[in-house]
Design a protein around this motif. Structure first.
Motif, PDB file in Angstrom:
ATOM      1  N   GLU A  94      98.430  58.979  81.804  1.00  0.00           N
ATOM      2  CA  GLU A  94      99.581  59.829  81.588  1.00  0.00           C
ATOM      3  C   GLU A  94      99.080  61.163  81.063  1.00  0.00           C
ATOM      4  OE1 GLU A  94     103.321  57.792  80.162  1.00  0.00           O
ATOM      5  OE2 GLU A  94     101.742  56.567  79.259  1.00  0.00           O
ATOM      6  N   ILE A  95      99.746  62.237  81.430  1.00  0.00           N
ATOM      7  CA  ILE A  95      99.317  63.578  81.038  1.00  0.00           C
ATOM      8  C   ILE A  95     100.372  64.170  80.103  1.00  0.00           C
ATOM      9  CG2 ILE A  95      98.721  65.874  81.864  1.00  0.00           C
ATOM     10  CD1 ILE A  95      98.008  64.412  84.562  1.00  0.00           C
ATOM     11  N   PHE A  96      99.906  64.745  78.997  1.00  0.00           N
ATOM     12  CA  PHE A  96     100.792  65.337  78.003  1.00  0.00           C
ATOM     13  C   PHE A  96     100.382  66.780  77.742  1.00  0.00           C
ATOM     14  CE2 PHE A  96     100.904  60.815  77.281  1.00  0.00           C
ATOM     15  CZ  PHE A  96     102.243  60.560  77.047  1.00  0.00           C
ATOM     16  N   VAL A  97     101.351  67.614  77.378  1.00  0.00           N
ATOM     17  CA  VAL A  97     101.125  68.996  76.995  1.00  0.00           C
ATOM     18  C   VAL A  97     101.618  69.149  75.564  1.00  0.00           C
ATOM     19  CG1 VAL A  97     101.685  71.400  77.465  1.00  0.00           C
ATOM     20  CG2 VAL A  97     101.453  69.792  79.352  1.00  0.00           C
ATOM     21  N   SER A  98     100.768  69.665  74.675  1.00  0.00           N
ATOM     22  CA  SER A  98     101.145  69.883  73.283  1.00  0.00           C
ATOM     23  C   SER A  98     101.070  71.361  72.946  1.00  0.00           C
ATOM     24  CB  SER A  98     100.226  69.116  72.334  1.00  0.00           C
ATOM     25  OG  SER A  98     100.485  67.739  72.401  1.00  0.00           O
ATOM     26  N   ASN A  99     102.048  71.818  72.173  1.00  0.00           N
ATOM     27  CA  ASN A  99     102.093  73.195  71.685  1.00  0.00           C
ATOM     28  C   ASN A  99     102.149  73.140  70.164  1.00  0.00           C
ATOM     29  OD1 ASN A  99     102.474  74.569  74.302  1.00  0.00           O
ATOM     30  ND2 ASN A  99     104.346  73.378  74.319  1.00  0.00           N
ATOM     31  N   PHE A 100     101.399  74.017  69.502  1.00  0.00           N
ATOM     32  CA  PHE A 100     101.392  74.065  68.047  1.00  0.00           C
ATOM     33  C   PHE A 100     100.891  75.435  67.613  1.00  0.00           C
ATOM     34  CE2 PHE A 100      97.279  72.709  69.475  1.00  0.00           C
ATOM     35  CZ  PHE A 100      96.383  73.367  68.656  1.00  0.00           C
ATOM     36  N   SER A 101     101.005  75.727  66.317  1.00  0.00           N
ATOM     37  CA  SER A 101     100.460  76.963  65.739  1.00  0.00           C
ATOM     38  C   SER A 101      99.239  76.601  64.924  1.00  0.00           C
ATOM     39  CB  SER A 101     101.486  77.631  64.815  1.00  0.00           C
ATOM     40  OG  SER A 101     102.623  77.996  65.535  1.00  0.00           O
ATOM     41  N   ASP A 102      98.156  77.376  65.078  1.00  0.00           N
ATOM     42  CA  ASP A 102      96.966  77.101  64.281  1.00  0.00           C
ATOM     43  C   ASP A 102      97.040  77.844  62.947  1.00  0.00           C
ATOM     44  OD1 ASP A 102      96.231  79.741  64.775  1.00  0.00           O
ATOM     45  OD2 ASP A 102      94.488  79.237  65.987  1.00  0.00           O
TER      46      ASP A 102
ATOM     47  N   HIS B 253      95.708  80.414  61.957  1.00  0.00           N
ATOM     48  CA  HIS B 253      95.654  81.869  62.083  1.00  0.00           C
ATOM     49  C   HIS B 253      96.962  82.449  62.631  1.00  0.00           C
ATOM     50  CE1 HIS B 253      91.384  81.729  61.211  1.00  0.00           C
ATOM     51  NE2 HIS B 253      91.279  80.772  62.115  1.00  0.00           N
ATOM     52  N   GLY B 254      97.949  81.589  62.892  1.00  0.00           N
ATOM     53  CA  GLY B 254      99.229  82.045  63.418  1.00  0.00           C
ATOM     54  C   GLY B 254      99.273  82.175  64.922  1.00  0.00           C
ATOM     55  N   ARG B 255      98.241  81.673  65.597  1.00  0.00           N
ATOM     56  CA  ARG B 255      98.226  81.735  67.057  1.00  0.00           C
ATOM     57  C   ARG B 255      99.032  80.582  67.637  1.00  0.00           C
ATOM     58  NH1 ARG B 255      91.907  81.868  68.150  1.00  0.00           N
ATOM     59  NH2 ARG B 255      92.167  80.019  66.862  1.00  0.00           N
ATOM     60  N   ALA B 256      99.679  80.832  68.754  1.00  0.00           N
ATOM     61  CA  ALA B 256     100.358  79.777  69.497  1.00  0.00           C
ATOM     62  C   ALA B 256      99.320  79.116  70.393  1.00  0.00           C
ATOM     63  CB  ALA B 256     101.488  80.368  70.337  1.00  0.00           C
ATOM     64  N   CYS B 257      99.163  77.801  70.262  1.00  0.00           N
ATOM     65  CA  CYS B 257      98.143  77.064  71.020  1.00  0.00           C
ATOM     66  C   CYS B 257      98.794  76.019  71.915  1.00  0.00           C
ATOM     67  CB  CYS B 257      97.172  76.372  70.071  1.00  0.00           C
ATOM     68  SG  CYS B 257      96.281  77.503  68.995  1.00  0.00           S
ATOM     69  N   THR B 258      98.186  75.808  73.056  1.00  0.00           N
ATOM     70  CA  THR B 258      98.619  74.791  74.005  1.00  0.00           C
ATOM     71  C   THR B 258      97.395  74.019  74.461  1.00  0.00           C
ATOM     72  OG1 THR B 258     100.416  76.191  74.807  1.00  0.00           O
ATOM     73  CG2 THR B 258      99.730  74.384  76.240  1.00  0.00           C
ATOM     74  N   PHE B 259      97.519  72.686  74.522  1.00  0.00           N
ATOM     75  CA  PHE B 259      96.451  71.917  75.132  1.00  0.00           C
ATOM     76  C   PHE B 259      97.031  70.786  75.955  1.00  0.00           C
ATOM     77  CE2 PHE B 259      96.870  69.573  71.151  1.00  0.00           C
ATOM     78  CZ  PHE B 259      96.656  68.255  71.499  1.00  0.00           C
ATOM     79  N   VAL B 260      96.260  70.374  76.938  1.00  0.00           N
ATOM     80  CA  VAL B 260      96.645  69.314  77.852  1.00  0.00           C
ATOM     81  C   VAL B 260      95.702  68.148  77.617  1.00  0.00           C
ATOM     82  CG1 VAL B 260      96.845  68.658  80.291  1.00  0.00           C
ATOM     83  CG2 VAL B 260      97.426  70.988  79.561  1.00  0.00           C
TER      84      VAL B 260
END
Length: 76
Positions: free
Chosen positions: A14-22, A24-31
């Motif tokens: 199964e494939i998931f996409v996650s979004n969060f803030s690090d 440093h205040g950057r918006a991050c996305t990983f799969v």
């Protein structure tokens, strides 16, 4: 605009996409790819890749963390 091409996943992956803030205040996305579970909280990570972090535009802040299942249809 980003394009996501996924290949080489087993039928039970199964494939998931996650979004969060690090921190440093950057918006991050990983799969990531997971298997052996019914949801992202009970699955086992198989591959975590495609991390991308960007600072938001001036005057904007990243939204709350979110993880969603990526529905990938059969290859044509």
């Amino acid at each position: 605009m980003a394009a996501l091409v996924l290949t080489g996943c087993a039928n039970d992956d199964e494939i998931f996409v996650s979004n969060f803030s690090d921190s440093h205040g950057r918006a991050c996305t990983f799969v990531y790819t997971a298997r052996e579970g019914e949801s992202w909280t009970s699955s086992r990570d198989v591959d975590v890749s495609q991390l991308d972090c960007e600072y938001p535009p001036a005057g904007r802040t990243p939204g709350p963390p979110r993880t969603s299942h990526l529905d990938v249809g059969p290859a044509e």
